[in-house]
Design a protein around this motif. Structure first.
Motif, PDB file in Angstrom:
ATOM      1  N   SER A  50       0.835  -1.202   0.000  1.00  0.00           N
ATOM      2  CA  SER A  50       0.000   0.000   0.000  1.00  0.00           C
ATOM      3  C   SER A  50       0.863   1.243   0.000  1.00  0.00           C
ATOM      4  O   SER A  50       2.087   1.187   0.016  1.00  0.00           O
ATOM      5  N   GLY A  51       0.182   2.408   0.007  1.00  0.00           N
ATOM      6  CA  GLY A  51       0.884   3.684  -0.047  1.00  0.00           C
ATOM      7  C   GLY A  51       1.143   4.093  -1.486  1.00  0.00           C
ATOM      8  O   GLY A  51       0.362   3.789  -2.396  1.00  0.00           O
ATOM      9  N   ILE A  52       2.260   4.771  -1.709  1.00  0.00           N
ATOM     10  CA  ILE A  52       2.641   5.209  -3.056  1.00  0.00           C
ATOM     11  C   ILE A  52       3.333   4.058  -3.780  1.00  0.00           C
ATOM     12  O   ILE A  52       4.243   3.431  -3.242  1.00  0.00           O
ATOM     13  N   ILE A  53       2.895   3.786  -4.998  1.00  0.00           N
ATOM     14  CA  ILE A  53       3.453   2.686  -5.795  1.00  0.00           C
ATOM     15  C   ILE A  53       3.897   3.241  -7.145  1.00  0.00           C
ATOM     16  O   ILE A  53       3.117   3.897  -7.840  1.00  0.00           O
ATOM     17  N   ILE A  54       5.148   2.987  -7.494  1.00  0.00           N
ATOM     18  CA  ILE A  54       5.707   3.434  -8.773  1.00  0.00           C
ATOM     19  C   ILE A  54       6.023   2.207  -9.624  1.00  0.00           C
ATOM     20  O   ILE A  54       6.749   1.313  -9.189  1.00  0.00           O
ATOM     21  N   ILE A  55       5.465   2.175 -10.838  1.00  0.00           N
ATOM     22  CA  ILE A  55       5.662   1.033 -11.743  1.00  0.00           C
ATOM     23  C   ILE A  55       6.466   1.480 -12.958  1.00  0.00           C
ATOM     24  O   ILE A  55       6.080   2.411 -13.657  1.00  0.00           O
ATOM     25  N   ASP A  56       7.575   0.810 -13.179  1.00  0.00           N
ATOM     26  CA  ASP A  56       8.434   1.106 -14.324  1.00  0.00           C
ATOM     27  C   ASP A  56       8.211   0.034 -15.387  1.00  0.00           C
ATOM     28  O   ASP A  56       8.891  -0.988 -15.418  1.00  0.00           O
ATOM     29  N   PHE A  57       7.195   0.269 -16.235  1.00  0.00           N
ATOM     30  CA  PHE A  57       6.954  -0.646 -17.351  1.00  0.00           C
ATOM     31  C   PHE A  57       8.081  -0.510 -18.374  1.00  0.00           C
ATOM     32  O   PHE A  57       8.805   0.497 -18.394  1.00  0.00           O
ATOM     33  N   ILE A  58       8.230  -1.520 -19.214  1.00  0.00           N
ATOM     34  CA  ILE A  58       9.219  -1.443 -20.291  1.00  0.00           C
ATOM     35  C   ILE A  58       8.801  -0.311 -21.236  1.00  0.00           C
ATOM     36  O   ILE A  58       7.612  -0.141 -21.553  1.00  0.00           O
ATOM     37  N   ASP A  59       9.757   0.489 -21.683  1.00  0.00           N
ATOM     38  CA  ASP A  59       9.471   1.675 -22.503  1.00  0.00           C
ATOM     39  C   ASP A  59       8.652   1.323 -23.745  1.00  0.00           C
ATOM     40  O   ASP A  59       8.960   0.361 -24.458  1.00  0.00           O
ATOM     41  N   LYS A  82       0.522   2.586 -24.466  1.00  0.00           N
ATOM     42  CA  LYS A  82       0.478   2.985 -23.052  1.00  0.00           C
ATOM     43  C   LYS A  82      -0.952   2.918 -22.527  1.00  0.00           C
ATOM     44  O   LYS A  82      -1.195   2.481 -21.391  1.00  0.00           O
ATOM     45  N   ILE A  83      -1.899   3.350 -23.345  1.00  0.00           N
ATOM     46  CA  ILE A  83      -3.313   3.310 -22.946  1.00  0.00           C
ATOM     47  C   ILE A  83      -3.762   1.863 -22.755  1.00  0.00           C
ATOM     48  O   ILE A  83      -4.482   1.542 -21.801  1.00  0.00           O
ATOM     49  N   HIS A 136      -1.187   8.589 -13.181  1.00  0.00           N
ATOM     50  CA  HIS A 136      -0.918   8.759 -14.613  1.00  0.00           C
ATOM     51  C   HIS A 136       0.445   8.171 -14.974  1.00  0.00           C
ATOM     52  O   HIS A 136       1.200   7.733 -14.120  1.00  0.00           O
ATOM     53  N   PHE A 137       0.725   8.157 -16.282  1.00  0.00           N
ATOM     54  CA  PHE A 137       2.068   7.895 -16.797  1.00  0.00           C
ATOM     55  C   PHE A 137       2.848   9.207 -16.692  1.00  0.00           C
ATOM     56  O   PHE A 137       2.420  10.232 -17.195  1.00  0.00           O
ATOM     57  N   THR A 138       3.983   9.188 -16.033  1.00  0.00           N
ATOM     58  CA  THR A 138       4.785  10.407 -15.931  1.00  0.00           C
ATOM     59  C   THR A 138       5.595  10.611 -17.212  1.00  0.00           C
ATOM     60  O   THR A 138       5.633   9.750 -18.091  1.00  0.00           O
ATOM     61  N   ASP A 139       6.251  11.775 -17.309  1.00  0.00           N
ATOM     62  CA  ASP A 139       7.102  12.064 -18.476  1.00  0.00           C
ATOM     63  C   ASP A 139       8.262  11.071 -18.589  1.00  0.00           C
ATOM     64  O   ASP A 139       8.816  10.876 -19.670  1.00  0.00           O
ATOM     65  N   LEU A 140       8.617  10.450 -17.471  1.00  0.00           N
ATOM     66  CA  LEU A 140       9.706   9.462 -17.488  1.00  0.00           C
ATOM     67  C   LEU A 140       9.201   8.060 -17.852  1.00  0.00           C
ATOM     68  O   LEU A 140       9.974   7.103 -17.845  1.00  0.00           O
ATOM     69  N   GLY A 141       7.907   7.956 -18.130  1.00  0.00           N
ATOM     70  CA  GLY A 141       7.353   6.660 -18.519  1.00  0.00           C
ATOM     71  C   GLY A 141       6.989   5.779 -17.337  1.00  0.00           C
ATOM     72  O   GLY A 141       6.780   4.570 -17.485  1.00  0.00           O
TER      73      GLY A 141
END
Length: 488
Positions: A339-348, A355-356, A377-382
């Motif tokens: 839980s909390g803040i979760i950051i997902i780094d999908f393959i570019d 992305k959608i 959302h998707f950030t500028d860094l993907g």
């Protein structure tokens, strides 16, 4: 097939929610270590922090609870001075030593105490009673506008005066008969709680939320579940009694008693899935994998193609891996209770449409989660930013503890660093005149590192001091550890 598997023994109660043989959620309650989420306590203000608009409240636990000023308003209106819609600062409402009744919103974790509130709620299967709030709220998961209007009108007639309700998703399509019976039951529970307040001592539990079996029956067991299997006969009949009192009778046909002597969690492969859920790396069926890591601030999830080389082109391979990863990430969040803040780094991915597609797959899978979550959302860094509400403890809390060697870093000193420490200690000890032999006991790998590079230097150095070195391999020594013994 959707299943609930419950294992009960004299030490603990465990339950797992399965979908087509895969574990989606896991619950555990060890006797003497029950969760405190939802419990209501009589507390005393230990400290008021105007700069943080909050107070710390002693509720009899190891750490004081944290009470934010906005979580105090309803209590102020009903139990303190009766001022409605107050905007007064917390230091004008509470002072150190004041009695206050609070309900636990989130369990203590790490160095933080429990988050507490005075917005009391008493949950049932179809509704949540709000004793201090004259308001009707309806679950957003009930989409049909006619049904929402029906439920709202119905509850305006039957809810107790001066109290509010949250209408849960399970209420959709149900009759007034279900609601009247449950309102009567929940109102009685609150009346019992309210009567205890004046006589209770600091730290007393005024209301205790149900055990995990009852919570599962209340919050999860429904017509969407194909079967509930329990391996304890006493619990089996208690479940039947609960269904008779609060749920549709047709659910009784889905309850089964497991009589085999073999561990039910082994039979349904739950133990293996829990073991895998404690690892950082999660392999996908396509050959890709996830790396899930928790920090103090957030959860990071990295997606990799791994062994998935694809059959057509790179972009399609990437998208397919990301879509499968999105589905698995939603499951892992529920299974591990992260839980909390979760950051997902999908393959570019190059195309916005891809992305959608991945985001929609993630949203669809997360929509099955009972716990509130939100994809930002998707950030500028993907990267995908999302949040998930904190409820209960994460899975690792019950099975893992901090490593005494690395103190939670996940890393230990390298062999080279250990060798440097040994040499430094040998140099310091060699100045002592009454020592003849320095004996170093260490692991095989460290011994080899010493012999390979440093042994001649150490022997030469000690010879000038009139001392000798004995190097001994430790059979039972811990990884990259050592001991130095001195002989006269």
């Amino acid at each position: 097939m959707n299943q609930i598997i419950i294992n009960i023994d004299k030490f603990q109660t465990r339950a797992a929610i399965l979908e087509n043989g895969k574990v989606l959620e896991f619950f555990i309650e060890r006797y003497g270590e029950g969760t405190i989420n939802g419990n209501i306590y009589k507390g005393k203000v230990a400290n008021v922090l105007p700069g943080m608009e909050s107070a710390f409240v002693n509720i009899g636990l190891e750490k004081n609870g944290f009470l934010y000023v906005n979580d105090l308003r309803e209590f102020e209106e009903k139990y303190l001075d009766g001022i409605e819609n107050s905007n007064r600062p917390i230091e004008d409402i509470l002072t150190v030593g004041d009695d206050v009744v609070v309900q636990v919103l989130s369990e203590p974790r790490g160095s933080k105490g429990a988050r507490v509130t005075t917005h009391f709620t008493v949950p049932g299967k179809y509704l949540v009673l709000m004793p201090n709030n004259d308001h009707i709220a309806i679950s957003k998961k009930i989409k049909n506008e006619k049904e929402r209007a029906r439920l709202e009108e119905l509850f305006k007639e039957i809810k107790p005066d001066g109290m509010g309700v949250i209408i849960r998703t399970a209420a959709e399509g149900k009759s007034i008969y279900h609601f009247e019976r449950e309102i009567q039951y929940l109102s009685k529970k609150w009346e019992e709680t309210d009567r205890k307040i004046s006589k209770a001592k600091i730290g007393d539990t005024l209301y205790r939320d149900n055990d995990i079996v009852t919570k599962i029956l209340r919050d999860i067991f429904s017509n969407q579940i194909d079967e509930l299997i329990v391996d304890n006969e006493e619990a089996y009949w208690e479940i039947i009694d609960y269904i008779n009192a609060f749920s549709e009778n047709n659910l009784k046909t889905k309850i089964k008693l497991y009589r085999d002597s073999k561990d039910i969690f082994e039979v349904y492969n739950i133990n293996k899935e829990i073991e895998n859920a404690l690892k950082e790396v999660v392999w996908l069926e396509c050959g890709g994998y996830l790396v899930i890591q928790k920090t103090e601030a957030l959860i990071s999830i990295d997606v990799n193609t791994g062994k998935n080389t694809g059959t057509l082109n790179l972009e399609e391979t990437v998208v397919n891996t990301n879509v499968e990863a999105a589905v698995e990430i939603a499951r892992q969040l529920r299974l591990r209770n992260l839980s909390g803040i979760i950051i997902i780094d999908f393959i570019d991915m190059k195309l916005e449409a891809d992305k959608i597609k991945v985001t929609e797959a993630l949203e669809k899978s997360l929509s099955k989660d009972r716990i509130k979550n939100n994809i930002i959302h998707f950030t500028d860094l993907g990267l995908v930013e999302m949040t998930r509400k904190r409820t209960g403890n994460p899975l690792f809390y019950y099975f893992q503890e901090e490593c005494p060697k690395c103190n939670g870093t996940g890393r230990i000193k390298s062999k080279k660093s250990i060798v440097e420490s040994i040499i430094k200690e040998i140099k310091e000890l060699s100045t002592e005149e009454d020592i003849r032999k320095i004996k170093v006991v260490t692991t095989k790998d460290v011994c080899h590192k010493l012999e390979e590079i440093y042994l001649d230097f150490i022997n030469s150095y000690l010879a000038k001091k009139g001392k000798i070195l004995e190097l001994v391999e430790s059979i039972h020594g811990e990884k990259n550890d050592y001991n130095i013994l001195l002989e006269k």
